[in-house]
Structure formats: C-alpha cells, structure tokens
Scaffold this motif. Structure first.
Motif, short mmCIF file in Angstrom:
data_model
loop_
_atom_site.label_atom_id
_atom_site.label_comp_id
_atom_site.label_asym_id
_atom_site.label_seq_id
_atom_site.Cartn_x
_atom_site.Cartn_y
_atom_site.Cartn_z
N UNK A 1 0.83 -1.20 0.00
CA UNK A 1 0.00 0.00 0.00
C UNK A 1 0.87 1.25 0.00
N UNK A 2 1.87 1.29 0.83
CA UNK A 2 2.74 2.46 0.92
C UNK A 2 3.55 2.67 -0.35
N UNK A 3 3.87 1.62 -1.07
CA UNK A 3 4.64 1.76 -2.30
C UNK A 3 3.76 1.98 -3.52
N UNK A 4 2.58 1.37 -3.53
CA UNK A 4 1.74 1.47 -4.72
C UNK A 4 1.07 2.83 -4.87
N UNK A 5 0.67 3.46 -3.77
CA UNK A 5 0.03 4.76 -3.88
C UNK A 5 0.96 5.83 -4.46
N UNK A 6 2.18 6.00 -3.97
CA UNK A 6 3.08 6.98 -4.61
C UNK A 6 3.45 6.58 -6.04
N UNK A 7 3.54 5.28 -6.29
CA UNK A 7 3.86 4.83 -7.64
C UNK A 7 2.75 5.19 -8.62
N UNK A 8 1.50 4.99 -8.22
CA UNK A 8 0.37 5.36 -9.08
C UNK A 8 0.37 6.86 -9.31
N UNK A 9 0.62 7.64 -8.26
CA UNK A 9 0.67 9.09 -8.40
C UNK A 9 1.79 9.50 -9.36
#
Length: 90
Positions: A38-46
C-alpha cells in the motif's frame, strides 16, 4: 471406559484455532507485506499519473511547434508568389 476418550473430541495436529476476526479489527492487523504494498503502490500510481500528464504535454507541445513551423513555411511560400505591381496584387 473412563480411560477411553472420543478421538474426535481431542484436538490434534489438524485442529485450528479460533476463526480470524472480521471487520475493523482485521483491517488493523494487516501484514507487513500488505502495508508495504500500500505504501509503495500509492506513490507509484501518483508518479505514473504525473508522468503520463507530463509526457502528454511534451508531445502536444512538440506537435504544435511542428505544425506552426509548417504553417509559417506555407505562409512564406504564398508571400513569395504575391507581388504588388502598379498598386495591384498579382
């Protein structure tokens, strides 16, 4: 008979503990893998969204510059064909 017990009543190696809690209590107990995802995927999507927008803007700017240069070249070619003779356009 007192020494004999029902084998189905005894917990064995296949016996499982209580069922996991559902609802908010379960959400609070997320695994490290889930939290890290969750912590890695949210900034990656952004980052992917911002990068896609920046790439679109760069491609649009390049296409507009090429089109503008083509129009200027066409305008110069037409201007070379137009002459003013005795106050009239030829």
């Amino acid at each position: 008979m007192d020494n004999q017990r029902d084998p189905a009543a005894q917990p064995g190696p296949d016996a499982r503990g209580p069922a996991p809690a559902a609802g908010p209590a379960r959400r609070a107990g997320r695994s490290v893998r889930q939290r890290l995802l969750l912590w890695l995927s949210l900034p990656l999507v952004l980052f992917v969204l911002v990068d896609a927008w920046a790439s679109y803007r760069a491609a649009l700017d390049t296409a507009q510059r090429a089109f503008d240069r083509l129009l200027v070249t066409s305008a110069h070619a037409l201007a070379d064909l137009i002459r003013l003779e005795r106050g009239e356009l030829q």
